[in-house]
Design a protein around this motif. Structure first.
Motif, PDB file in Angstrom:
ATOM      1  N   THR A 293      44.427  43.193  54.493  1.00 50.27           N
ATOM      2  CA  THR A 293      45.372  44.178  54.002  1.00 50.27           C
ATOM      3  C   THR A 293      44.612  45.246  53.243  1.00 50.27           C
ATOM      4  O   THR A 293      43.649  44.947  52.538  1.00 50.27           O
ATOM      5  CB  THR A 293      46.398  43.517  53.059  1.00 50.27           C
ATOM      6  OG1 THR A 293      47.118  42.520  53.781  1.00 50.27           O
ATOM      7  CG2 THR A 293      47.377  44.538  52.502  1.00 50.27           C
TER       8      THR A 293
ATOM      9  N   HIS B 214      44.424  46.720  50.390  1.00 54.50           N
ATOM     10  CA  HIS B 214      44.845  46.739  48.988  1.00 54.50           C
ATOM     11  C   HIS B 214      44.417  48.061  48.364  1.00 54.50           C
ATOM     12  O   HIS B 214      45.224  48.756  47.771  1.00 54.50           O
ATOM     13  CB  HIS B 214      44.228  45.565  48.229  1.00 54.50           C
ATOM     14  CG  HIS B 214      44.755  44.232  48.635  1.00 54.50           C
ATOM     15  ND1 HIS B 214      45.999  43.770  48.262  1.00 54.50           N
ATOM     16  CD2 HIS B 214      44.207  43.254  49.397  1.00 54.50           C
ATOM     17  CE1 HIS B 214      46.197  42.557  48.769  1.00 54.50           C
ATOM     18  NE2 HIS B 214      45.127  42.231  49.470  1.00 54.50           N
ATOM     19  N   ASP B 215      43.144  48.399  48.494  1.00 53.24           N
ATOM     20  CA  ASP B 215      42.644  49.703  48.057  1.00 53.24           C
ATOM     21  C   ASP B 215      41.223  49.867  48.578  1.00 53.24           C
ATOM     22  O   ASP B 215      40.250  49.633  47.871  1.00 53.24           O
ATOM     23  CB  ASP B 215      42.689  49.843  46.533  1.00 53.24           C
ATOM     24  CG  ASP B 215      42.582  51.306  46.090  1.00 53.24           C
ATOM     25  OD1 ASP B 215      42.338  52.166  46.952  1.00 53.24           O
ATOM     26  OD2 ASP B 215      42.737  51.567  44.880  1.00 53.24           O
TER      27      ASP B 215
ATOM     28  N   SER C  12      44.457  52.972  49.227  1.00 53.44           N
ATOM     29  CA  SER C  12      45.639  52.110  49.081  1.00 53.44           C
ATOM     30  C   SER C  12      46.904  52.740  49.641  1.00 53.44           C
ATOM     31  O   SER C  12      47.109  53.950  49.557  1.00 53.44           O
ATOM     32  CB  SER C  12      45.858  51.781  47.599  1.00 53.44           C
ATOM     33  OG  SER C  12      46.100  52.964  46.861  1.00 53.44           O
ATOM     34  N   GLY C  13      47.738  51.880  50.225  1.00 59.06           N
ATOM     35  CA  GLY C  13      48.993  52.338  50.802  1.00 59.06           C
ATOM     36  C   GLY C  13      48.889  52.766  52.243  1.00 59.06           C
ATOM     37  O   GLY C  13      49.907  53.062  52.882  1.00 59.06           O
ATOM     38  N   ASN C  14      47.678  52.793  52.778  1.00 65.28           N
ATOM     39  CA  ASN C  14      47.475  53.190  54.169  1.00 65.28           C
ATOM     40  C   ASN C  14      47.205  51.966  55.048  1.00 65.28           C
ATOM     41  O   ASN C  14      47.146  50.840  54.571  1.00 65.28           O
ATOM     42  CB  ASN C  14      46.328  54.194  54.261  1.00 65.28           C
ATOM     43  CG  ASN C  14      46.701  55.546  53.671  1.00 65.28           C
ATOM     44  OD1 ASN C  14      47.485  56.286  54.250  1.00 65.28           O
ATOM     45  ND2 ASN C  14      46.154  55.852  52.504  1.00 65.28           N
TER      46      ASN C  14
END
Length: 291
Positions: free
Chosen positions: A79, A81-82, A54-56
């Motif tokens: 996306t 998300h994780d 997540s966040g990448n």
């Protein structure tokens, strides 16, 4: 002089013990740009495909046998998300497990299918989505004593995915739920097939990845401190087999495992506090004899 000799003997003894207990061979370090690798897949061209969590970025990365970046594949309709694990099917299509759920509050859990041809030829592609939910989860989030619905581990067997959840419950006891999800488009109710028990120490025994051998005879389950093997199982009941646990003698944030062949594992850890961020190779014979 006697003190110096004693220290030398102690160092030699410690070194020999470290060599004896070392079950993993370091192959290479990930590029510095990849600090949070959460899933790996080794394709038939010996390229190691990896994702970050997540966040990448919503991208897949292919590394050669020395760890150098060779390809980047962007997923245009998804996306991150994780993204927590990678697996593949018999046709070598790749699957991303977008089911990381630390807070046990997500209601958009999914698996993303990447066509094999896109891995070979494309710089960007779209993914087919397979959505699912856990029927046993009734609250989002549930009570902290029931934080059972995070996941970082799955593999394909036959026409289904098998997902091992990551227990984040208060009062962790090593119990992980094992679910089956059909490998077909749509939104599916995951089928609970049983519970897999590791150990009661979260830092060592929370499940972070899983894989099945090419001959479909051995399942490997990864935690930060151990590898668990399920062998001689019935394909209709993967939890029916013999379960063994093996210490890695190396406690880092391990996030991904795969079978290089039927007798060899590759695993990796995240880069954290100047440790980790590497790919390791383990021979199953060494794992069983040295653990």
């Amino acid at each position: 002089m006697r003190t110096i000799n004693s220290l030398l003997l102690l160092l030699v003894f410690a070194s020999s013990c470290a060599q004896k207990n070392d079950v993993a061979e370091v192959l290479y370090a990930f590029p510095k740009s990849l600090k949070e690798v959460s899933g790996m897949h080794l394709d038939s061209n010996n390229l190691l495909w990896v994702v970050e969590d997540s966040g990448n970025k919503n991208e897949l990365y292919a590394l050669d046998s020395t760890g150098k970046l060779q390809k980047t594949l962007r997923i245009t309709n998804a996306t991150n998300h994780d993204w927590e694990d990678l697996t593949y099917d018999a046709a070598e299509n790749l699957y991303i497990g977008d089911f990381g759920n630390n807070g046990n509050e997500r209601q958009n859990l999914k698996i993303l299918k990447i066509d094999k041809q896109a891995l070979q030829n494309a710089a960007e592609t779209t993914a087919e989505e397979i959505a699912f939910y856990y029927p046993e989860q009734e609250a989002f989030p549930p009570k902290k004593s029931e934080f059972l619905y995070d996941a970082e581990a799955f593999f394909v067997l036959g026409d289904s995915f098998y997902i091992f959840t990551k227990n984040r419950s208060k009062g962790f006891d090593g119990s992980a739920l094992v679910y089956r999800v059909p490998n077909q488009p749509g939104r599916h109710a995951a089928t609970l097939i049983g519970t897999f028990k590791t150990c009661g120490v979260y830092s060592q025994c929370a499940i972070t990845s899983a894989a099945i051998s090419p001959d479909l005879k051995t399942i490997a389950v990864l935690t930060q401190g151990k590898v668990w093997l399920i062998e001689n199982f019935d394909a209709k009941n993967i939890l029916s087999g013999k379960v063994s646990s093996f210490n890695l003698n190396h406690l880092t944030q391990k996030e991904s495992i795969l079978f290089q062949d039927n007798q060899t594992l590759l695993l990796s850890d995240e880069a954290k506090k100047k440790q980790g961020g590497q790919v390791y190779r383990i021979d199953l014979k060494d794992l069983k004899s040295k653990s």
